[in-house]
Design a protein around this motif. Structure first.
Motif, PDB file in Angstrom:
ATOM      1  N   LEU A 289       0.848  -1.191   0.000  1.00  0.00           N
ATOM      2  CA  LEU A 289       0.000   0.000   0.000  1.00  0.00           C
ATOM      3  C   LEU A 289       0.882   1.237   0.000  1.00  0.00           C
ATOM      4  O   LEU A 289       1.905   1.287   0.673  1.00  0.00           O
ATOM      5  CB  LEU A 289      -0.903   0.029   1.239  1.00  0.00           C
ATOM      6  N   GLY A 290       0.481   2.225  -0.764  1.00  0.00           N
ATOM      7  CA  GLY A 290       1.133   3.527  -0.748  1.00  0.00           C
ATOM      8  C   GLY A 290       0.093   4.581  -1.052  1.00  0.00           C
ATOM      9  O   GLY A 290      -1.102   4.283  -1.157  1.00  0.00           O
ATOM     10  N   GLY A 291       0.543   5.820  -1.196  1.00  0.00           N
ATOM     11  CA  GLY A 291      -0.424   6.845  -1.525  1.00  0.00           C
ATOM     12  C   GLY A 291       0.169   8.234  -1.592  1.00  0.00           C
ATOM     13  O   GLY A 291       1.354   8.450  -1.299  1.00  0.00           O
ATOM     14  N   VAL A 292      -0.686   9.160  -1.994  1.00  0.00           N
ATOM     15  CA  VAL A 292      -0.350  10.571  -2.054  1.00  0.00           C
ATOM     16  C   VAL A 292      -1.371  11.338  -1.220  1.00  0.00           C
ATOM     17  O   VAL A 292      -2.583  11.188  -1.433  1.00  0.00           O
ATOM     18  CB  VAL A 292      -0.384  11.109  -3.501  1.00  0.00           C
ATOM     19  N   ALA A 293      -0.897  12.123  -0.266  1.00  0.00           N
ATOM     20  CA  ALA A 293      -1.763  13.034   0.474  1.00  0.00           C
ATOM     21  C   ALA A 293      -1.738  14.367  -0.263  1.00  0.00           C
ATOM     22  O   ALA A 293      -0.662  14.906  -0.558  1.00  0.00           O
ATOM     23  CB  ALA A 293      -1.279  13.190   1.908  1.00  0.00           C
ATOM     24  N   ILE A 294      -2.922  14.917  -0.556  1.00  0.00           N
ATOM     25  CA  ILE A 294      -3.067  16.013  -1.507  1.00  0.00           C
ATOM     26  C   ILE A 294      -3.638  17.250  -0.815  1.00  0.00           C
ATOM     27  O   ILE A 294      -4.615  17.160  -0.066  1.00  0.00           O
ATOM     28  CB  ILE A 294      -4.010  15.580  -2.653  1.00  0.00           C
ATOM     29  N   SER A 295      -3.046  18.402  -1.107  1.00  0.00           N
ATOM     30  CA  SER A 295      -3.522  19.662  -0.539  1.00  0.00           C
ATOM     31  C   SER A 295      -4.855  20.072  -1.158  1.00  0.00           C
ATOM     32  O   SER A 295      -5.240  19.607  -2.235  1.00  0.00           O
ATOM     33  CB  SER A 295      -2.499  20.767  -0.781  1.00  0.00           C
ATOM     34  N   GLY A 296      -5.519  20.985  -0.486  1.00  0.00           N
ATOM     35  CA  GLY A 296      -6.802  21.463  -0.991  1.00  0.00           C
ATOM     36  C   GLY A 296      -6.699  22.101  -2.355  1.00  0.00           C
ATOM     37  O   GLY A 296      -7.551  21.888  -3.234  1.00  0.00           O
ATOM     38  N   ALA A 297      -5.644  22.902  -2.584  1.00  0.00           N
ATOM     39  CA  ALA A 297      -5.502  23.601  -3.860  1.00  0.00           C
ATOM     40  C   ALA A 297      -5.333  22.636  -5.014  1.00  0.00           C
ATOM     41  O   ALA A 297      -5.924  22.820  -6.093  1.00  0.00           O
ATOM     42  CB  ALA A 297      -4.315  24.560  -3.789  1.00  0.00           C
ATOM     43  N   ILE A 298      -4.520  21.593  -4.811  1.00  0.00           N
ATOM     44  CA  ILE A 298      -4.311  20.641  -5.901  1.00  0.00           C
ATOM     45  C   ILE A 298      -5.537  19.747  -6.073  1.00  0.00           C
ATOM     46  O   ILE A 298      -5.938  19.432  -7.200  1.00  0.00           O
ATOM     47  CB  ILE A 298      -3.030  19.830  -5.663  1.00  0.00           C
ATOM     48  N   ALA A 299      -6.164  19.368  -4.978  1.00  0.00           N
ATOM     49  CA  ALA A 299      -7.408  18.585  -5.092  1.00  0.00           C
ATOM     50  C   ALA A 299      -8.458  19.358  -5.880  1.00  0.00           C
ATOM     51  O   ALA A 299      -9.210  18.781  -6.687  1.00  0.00           O
ATOM     52  CB  ALA A 299      -7.926  18.227  -3.704  1.00  0.00           C
ATOM     53  N   GLU A 300      -8.512  20.674  -5.669  1.00  0.00           N
ATOM     54  CA  GLU A 300      -9.500  21.501  -6.355  1.00  0.00           C
ATOM     55  C   GLU A 300      -9.281  21.499  -7.871  1.00  0.00           C
ATOM     56  O   GLU A 300     -10.232  21.622  -8.645  1.00  0.00           O
ATOM     57  CB  GLU A 300      -9.433  22.930  -5.820  1.00  0.00           C
ATOM     58  N   THR A 301      -8.031  21.358  -8.295  1.00  0.00           N
ATOM     59  CA  THR A 301      -7.729  21.294  -9.729  1.00  0.00           C
ATOM     60  C   THR A 301      -8.510  20.178 -10.403  1.00  0.00           C
ATOM     61  O   THR A 301      -8.898  20.282 -11.573  1.00  0.00           O
ATOM     62  CB  THR A 301      -6.212  21.075  -9.938  1.00  0.00           C
ATOM     63  N   PHE A 302      -8.722  19.112  -9.650  1.00  0.00           N
ATOM     64  CA  PHE A 302      -9.412  17.952 -10.208  1.00  0.00           C
ATOM     65  C   PHE A 302     -10.836  17.817  -9.668  1.00  0.00           C
ATOM     66  O   PHE A 302     -11.420  16.734  -9.668  1.00  0.00           O
ATOM     67  CB  PHE A 302      -8.591  16.690  -9.926  1.00  0.00           C
ATOM     68  N   GLY A 303     -11.388  18.944  -9.204  1.00  0.00           N
ATOM     69  CA  GLY A 303     -12.762  18.928  -8.716  1.00  0.00           C
ATOM     70  C   GLY A 303     -13.762  18.670  -9.828  1.00  0.00           C
ATOM     71  O   GLY A 303     -14.675  17.845  -9.681  1.00  0.00           O
ATOM     72  N   LYS A 304     -13.605  19.361 -10.943  1.00  0.00           N
ATOM     73  CA  LYS A 304     -14.506  19.173 -12.077  1.00  0.00           C
ATOM     74  C   LYS A 304     -13.760  18.704 -13.321  1.00  0.00           C
ATOM     75  O   LYS A 304     -14.360  18.515 -14.378  1.00  0.00           O
ATOM     76  CB  LYS A 304     -15.253  20.479 -12.370  1.00  0.00           C
ATOM     77  N   ARG A 305     -12.477  18.537 -13.185  1.00  0.00           N
ATOM     78  CA  ARG A 305     -11.619  18.038 -14.267  1.00  0.00           C
ATOM     79  C   ARG A 305     -11.114  16.670 -13.850  1.00  0.00           C
ATOM     80  O   ARG A 305     -10.496  16.530 -12.802  1.00  0.00           O
ATOM     81  CB  ARG A 305     -10.455  19.005 -14.451  1.00  0.00           C
TER      82      ARG A 305
END
Length: 451
Positions: A289-305
């Motif tokens: 198992l691994g992963g990426v913890a993502i900031s709000g600003a970068i998560a928002e980039t993929f909110g509707k994209r």
């Protein structure tokens, strides 16, 4: 568990391995893998009944040791309930693992993208950074390791990169701080920090700030030598990233989940990256198992994209159930605190005492359960005990040291001219002292090559 010798079974395991298993990072005909019969806690043993205290934590991932009963039970329970399910669905183990991780990550790194391990976590962090910024280049340090997949190995700074480096991966390497072998002619931590930051700023200026998507750093480099960055360095990198609109990625695959005496090494420096990669200690390596913890600003980039990436086994229920159990065990049993306390009170003082006794020890550095001894031929010149990337006869002194440790019942982590002290984070004080005594004896073998 008391090891029960069974050499016939061991021979069969070894024969099948030699006939069919293709080992990583190895010339297949030149290796002789140990056949392992079992493991428990901080120990593992072979089929001859010989037991080893594991000062390597596997590959620095068994942060709660081997076969922790609560994690084993959680895996069994999850297997009986739901062994697997596709990543597009909401699944209890996956949701809970993400929640527990997000509770512990710094700042607003509250969205978790699950991968199968650390290398693909780095791959996806870089992809996110490039898509978020629209820029192609990524900067990483020479003394680093970020994984074995194509992008991750090109980001890597150590020689494992060379065979796969096509020069077309959009990667630019730079020198990170390392006072013991300073590239900046520094004499103090303050000088090293200031000059390393100036070097990074200059590198960005000559590469073109508008072309740089991300800077990726191991918060504390692992395999490359556990060089704890000087005060102010990571904060300075954060400022540089903010100045130029560059995504700051911290790779905590090895340093995370208690290894440094904090949940994440970033907490030691009060720095929050934009993306944080993890793996290994998140579930003590029990299920990949691994992963990426993502900031709000970068998560928002993929909110509707749509984010153009995914994995069949992203957030695998068995792996996530193991993560949930591991994180809860670490919280309930004070594993992070144990790593911090024993690192400060036992490992650090004992290793510094070893350095006083052994001329082969050039420097001691680390924190928590994350330490390195740099071995040298000459303390004054700081000549490494073996040359950089030594192989064969050139690496004989380190091979002799490692053999002496194993003969004494200690399994060391050895890389180039260093041995790392990276036992499980829940190791006991008695076990630590047992291992350090064997390390003391093995260093006498390294001493024979000094002078």
């Amino acid at each position: 568990m008391t090891p029960q010798p069974n050499p016939e079974a061991g021979a069969a395991v070894k024969a099948a391995d030699r006939d069919h298993v293709f080992h990583s990072w190895s010339a297949q005909e030149l290796i002789d893998p140990l056949a392992v019969a079992g493991a428990e806690g901080s120990y593992f043993w072979d089929y001859d009944g010989r037991r080893y205290l594991d000062f390597s934590s596997g590959l620095v991932y068994t942060n709660i040791g081997y076969q922790h009963p609560k994690v084993v039970a959680a895996i069994q329970e999850q297997a009986a309930k739901m062994t697997t399910f596709a990543p597009a669905f909401a699944v209890e183990a996956r949701s809970e693992a993400a929640r527990l991780i997000a509770e512990r990550t710094p700042g607003d790194l509250d969205k978790i993208f699950f991968t199968n391990g650390g290398a693909d976590a780095v791959e996806h962090a870089v992809r996110m950074a490039r898509l978020h910024t629209g820029r192609p280049k990524v900067l990483s340090a020479y003394r680093s390791y970020h994984g074995g997949t194509q992008q991750a190995v090109n980001l890597t700074g150590d020689p494992r990169r060379w065979a796969s480096d096509s020069g077309t991966a959009g990667v630019v390497h730079f020198w990170a701080p390392y006072l013991y072998r300073s590239r900046f002619y520094a004499e103090t931590e303050e000088q090293e920090c200031a000059r390393a930051l100036e070097h990074l700023e200059t590198t960005i200026a000559f590469e073109g700030p508008s072309t740089v998507a991300a800077i990726i750093l191991e918060t504390i480099p692992g395999t490359a030598g556990i060089m704890v960055p000087p005060p102010g360095y990571l904060a300075g990198v954060r400022e540089i990233c903010d100045k130029h609109g560059i995504v700051f990625v911290l790779d905590e695959v090895m340093a995370g989940f208690g290894r440094t005496g904090e949940w994440f090494a970033a907490d030691l420096f009060d720095v929050t990256p934009d993306l944080l990669t993890f793996a290994k200690g998140v579930n003590s390596g029990y299920v990949p198992l691994g992963g990426v913890a993502i900031s709000g600003a970068i998560a928002e980039t993929f909110g509707k994209r749509p984010y153009p990436g995914g994995l069949t086994y992203s957030g695998h229920p068995l792996a996530c159930a193991a993560a949930v159990a591991t994180i809860n065990v670490m919280a309930q049993e004070g594993v992070v605190e144990n790593a911090a306390r024993l690192g400060a009170d036992v490992v650090g003082p004992e290793l510094r005492a070893l350095a006083e006794r052994h001329p082969s020890v050039g420097e001691v550095r680390g924190t928590g359960m994350f330490w390195a001894l740099e071995l040298v031929r000459d303390r004054e010149t700081r000549e490494p005990l073996v040359p950089y990337n030594a192989a064969g006869e050139a690496g004989a002194p380190m091979a002799a040291f490692a053999a002496a440790a194993k003969k004494g019942g200690l399994w060391p982590f050895v890389n180039m001219n260093r041995t790392h002290v990276v036992p499980p984070c829940n190791i006991s004080e008695a076990e630590l002292k047992e291992g350090l005594a064997v390390l003391d004896a093995a260093l006498s073998v390294a001493d024979e090559y000094t002078g």
